[in-house]
Write a protein that holds these residues in place. Structure first.
Motif, PDB file in Angstrom:
ATOM      1  N   ARG A 127      11.405  -6.668   4.117  1.00  0.00           N
ATOM      2  CA  ARG A 127      11.653  -7.871   4.900  1.00  0.00           C
ATOM      3  C   ARG A 127      12.926  -7.706   5.723  1.00  0.00           C
ATOM      4  N   THR A 128      13.053  -8.538   6.739  1.00  0.00           N
ATOM      5  CA  THR A 128      14.278  -8.575   7.523  1.00  0.00           C
ATOM      6  C   THR A 128      15.413  -9.016   6.608  1.00  0.00           C
ATOM      7  N   ILE A 129      16.490  -8.239   6.564  1.00  0.00           N
ATOM      8  CA  ILE A 129      17.637  -8.559   5.720  1.00  0.00           C
ATOM      9  C   ILE A 129      18.458  -9.682   6.357  1.00  0.00           C
ATOM     10  N   SER A 130      18.800  -9.501   7.622  1.00  0.00           N
ATOM     11  CA  SER A 130      19.557 -10.490   8.387  1.00  0.00           C
ATOM     12  C   SER A 130      19.354 -10.173   9.867  1.00  0.00           C
ATOM     13  N   PRO A 131      19.598 -11.137  10.735  1.00  0.00           N
ATOM     14  CA  PRO A 131      19.456 -10.847  12.165  1.00  0.00           C
ATOM     15  C   PRO A 131      20.348  -9.688  12.617  1.00  0.00           C
ATOM     16  N   ALA A 132      21.587  -9.642  12.137  1.00  0.00           N
ATOM     17  CA  ALA A 132      22.506  -8.566  12.543  1.00  0.00           C
ATOM     18  C   ALA A 132      22.016  -7.212  12.036  1.00  0.00           C
ATOM     19  N   ASN A 133      21.495  -7.177  10.816  1.00  0.00           N
ATOM     20  CA  ASN A 133      20.969  -5.928  10.257  1.00  0.00           C
ATOM     21  C   ASN A 133      19.752  -5.468  11.044  1.00  0.00           C
ATOM     22  N   GLU A 134      18.844  -6.385  11.352  1.00  0.00           N
ATOM     23  CA  GLU A 134      17.621  -6.021  12.090  1.00  0.00           C
ATOM     24  C   GLU A 134      17.966  -5.546  13.499  1.00  0.00           C
ATOM     25  N   ALA A 135      18.945  -6.194  14.127  1.00  0.00           N
ATOM     26  CA  ALA A 135      19.380  -5.760  15.461  1.00  0.00           C
ATOM     27  C   ALA A 135      19.940  -4.339  15.392  1.00  0.00           C
ATOM     28  N   ALA A 136      20.734  -4.051  14.361  1.00  0.00           N
ATOM     29  CA  ALA A 136      21.294  -2.706  14.199  1.00  0.00           C
ATOM     30  C   ALA A 136      20.192  -1.682  13.951  1.00  0.00           C
ATOM     31  N   VAL A 137      19.183  -2.061  13.179  1.00  0.00           N
ATOM     32  CA  VAL A 137      18.051  -1.167  12.901  1.00  0.00           C
ATOM     33  C   VAL A 137      17.328  -0.820  14.192  1.00  0.00           C
ATOM     34  N   LEU A 138      16.935  -1.836  14.936  1.00  0.00           N
ATOM     35  CA  LEU A 138      16.175  -1.592  16.168  1.00  0.00           C
ATOM     36  C   LEU A 138      17.021  -0.881  17.214  1.00  0.00           C
ATOM     37  N   GLN A 139      18.304  -1.218  17.285  1.00  0.00           N
ATOM     38  CA  GLN A 139      19.181  -0.561  18.251  1.00  0.00           C
ATOM     39  C   GLN A 139      19.365   0.913  17.899  1.00  0.00           C
ATOM     40  N   SER A 140      19.375   1.238  16.602  1.00  0.00           N
ATOM     41  CA  SER A 140      19.508   2.650  16.218  1.00  0.00           C
ATOM     42  C   SER A 140      18.272   3.443  16.638  1.00  0.00           C
ATOM     43  N   VAL A 141      17.102   2.815  16.576  1.00  0.00           N
ATOM     44  CA  VAL A 141      15.880   3.486  17.032  1.00  0.00           C
ATOM     45  C   VAL A 141      15.928   3.656  18.552  1.00  0.00           C
ATOM     46  N   VAL A 142      16.403   2.632  19.255  1.00  0.00           N
ATOM     47  CA  VAL A 142      16.558   2.727  20.722  1.00  0.00           C
ATOM     48  C   VAL A 142      17.461   3.905  21.070  1.00  0.00           C
ATOM     49  N   GLU A 143      18.586   4.007  20.398  1.00  0.00           N
ATOM     50  CA  GLU A 143      19.527   5.097  20.677  1.00  0.00           C
ATOM     51  C   GLU A 143      18.909   6.458  20.361  1.00  0.00           C
ATOM     52  N   ALA A 144      18.133   6.550  19.289  1.00  0.00           N
ATOM     53  CA  ALA A 144      17.477   7.818  18.938  1.00  0.00           C
ATOM     54  C   ALA A 144      16.455   8.214  20.007  1.00  0.00           C
ATOM     55  N   VAL A 145      15.705   7.238  20.499  1.00  0.00           N
ATOM     56  CA  VAL A 145      14.709   7.511  21.541  1.00  0.00           C
ATOM     57  C   VAL A 145      15.409   7.960  22.829  1.00  0.00           C
ATOM     58  N   GLU A 164       4.937  13.547  26.297  1.00  0.00           N
ATOM     59  CA  GLU A 164       5.999  13.219  25.336  1.00  0.00           C
ATOM     60  C   GLU A 164       6.988  12.236  25.959  1.00  0.00           C
ATOM     61  N   LYS A 165       7.357  12.476  27.199  1.00  0.00           N
ATOM     62  CA  LYS A 165       8.300  11.589  27.892  1.00  0.00           C
ATOM     63  C   LYS A 165       7.691  10.206  28.090  1.00  0.00           C
ATOM     64  N   ARG A 166       6.422  10.156  28.433  1.00  0.00           N
ATOM     65  CA  ARG A 166       5.749   8.871  28.621  1.00  0.00           C
ATOM     66  C   ARG A 166       5.691   8.095  27.306  1.00  0.00           C
ATOM     67  N   LEU A 167       5.414   8.789  26.228  1.00  0.00           N
ATOM     68  CA  LEU A 167       5.380   8.172  24.909  1.00  0.00           C
ATOM     69  C   LEU A 167       6.749   7.588  24.556  1.00  0.00           C
ATOM     70  N   LEU A 168       7.797   8.348  24.800  1.00  0.00           N
ATOM     71  CA  LEU A 168       9.150   7.873  24.508  1.00  0.00           C
ATOM     72  C   LEU A 168       9.507   6.661  25.374  1.00  0.00           C
ATOM     73  N   LYS A 169       9.097   6.672  26.644  1.00  0.00           N
ATOM     74  CA  LYS A 169       9.367   5.530  27.530  1.00  0.00           C
ATOM     75  C   LYS A 169       8.648   4.274  27.039  1.00  0.00           C
ATOM     76  N   ARG A 170       7.392   4.426  26.626  1.00  0.00           N
ATOM     77  CA  ARG A 170       6.642   3.272  26.122  1.00  0.00           C
ATOM     78  C   ARG A 170       7.251   2.753  24.820  1.00  0.00           C
ATOM     79  N   THR A 171       7.689   3.675  23.974  1.00  0.00           N
ATOM     80  CA  THR A 171       8.339   3.268  22.722  1.00  0.00           C
ATOM     81  C   THR A 171       9.611   2.496  23.019  1.00  0.00           C
ATOM     82  N   LEU A 172      10.394   2.983  23.955  1.00  0.00           N
ATOM     83  CA  LEU A 172      11.640   2.316  24.341  1.00  0.00           C
ATOM     84  C   LEU A 172      11.353   0.912  24.886  1.00  0.00           C
ATOM     85  N   ALA A 173      10.358   0.794  25.733  1.00  0.00           N
ATOM     86  CA  ALA A 173      10.000  -0.517  26.298  1.00  0.00           C
ATOM     87  C   ALA A 173       9.549  -1.478  25.196  1.00  0.00           C
ATOM     88  N   ALA A 174       8.753  -0.972  24.243  1.00  0.00           N
ATOM     89  CA  ALA A 174       8.283  -1.819  23.138  1.00  0.00           C
ATOM     90  C   ALA A 174       9.451  -2.271  22.261  1.00  0.00           C
TER      91      ALA A 174
END
Length: 176
Positions: free
Chosen positions: A55-73, A114-124
């Motif tokens: 489950r979502t722990i907190s809004p700040a935690n979830e934002a950090a989680v999703l932002q870390s995936v954005v940065e990795a992409v 691969e680049k298109r996949l990463l772009k779509r992931t980033l947009a999502a």
């Protein structure tokens, strides 16, 4: 160190590889990142075993989680020598593209995909951050609550501590 010890106790590795899809990602990745992004403001001294990382722990935690995936992409996208548009131009120039060997042509197509996949992931991911209202400053932390939180746009009902305890005891959760 507490997080590393927790991973050891639950039989997980410290570093884990997860696949990347066009518009989604594995639930296990979110659970792992929720743990990794926990702060002392989330736990307030409670042991990690008391939190439900599905489950979502907190809004700040979830934002950090999703932002870390954005940065990795974004990091992965930056590793390519050319842009997706440059690969499209190479493919579009039929005369030059025919000069490549079969393997070279397939490599360019694969690289572009691969680049298109990463772009779509980033947009999502960016859309999900906006839809959940996580694109603002000063988001709340869990403050020791182990109940989890339901964010804007989520349909899952937040469970009570009683429901959690009943489920852990193996008793029926629906009290109606």
């Amino acid at each position: 160190q507490e997080k590393i010890d927790f991973l050891f106790r639950v039989g997980r590795e410290q570093t884990v590889d997860f696949p990347c899809y066009a518009d989604r990602y594995p639930v296990e990745m979110l659970e792992y990142l929720r743990l990794m992004m926990m702060t002392s403001e989330d736990t307030r001294g409670k042991p990690l075993e008391e939190f439900d990382f599905s489950r979502t722990i907190s809004p700040a935690n979830e934002a950090a989680v999703l932002q870390s995936v954005v940065e990795a992409v974004k990091y992965q996208m930056g590793l390519f020598p050319q842009s997706e548009e440059a690969d499209a131009m190479i493919i579009k120039d039929k005369g030059m593209f025919r000069l490549f060997s079969y393997n070279q042509r397939m490599a360019v197509r694969h690289r572009r995909n691969e680049k298109r996949l990463l772009k779509r992931t980033l947009a999502a991911l960016e859309k999900q951050i906006r839809n959940k209202g996580l694109d603002v400053d000063q988001l709340a932390r869990a403050e020791g609550s182990t109940l989890g939180q339901v964010l804007k746009g989520e349909t899952r009902k937040q469970r009570t501590a009683l429901e959690d305890k009943l489920e852990k005891m193996g008793l029926p959760v629906d009290l109606r």
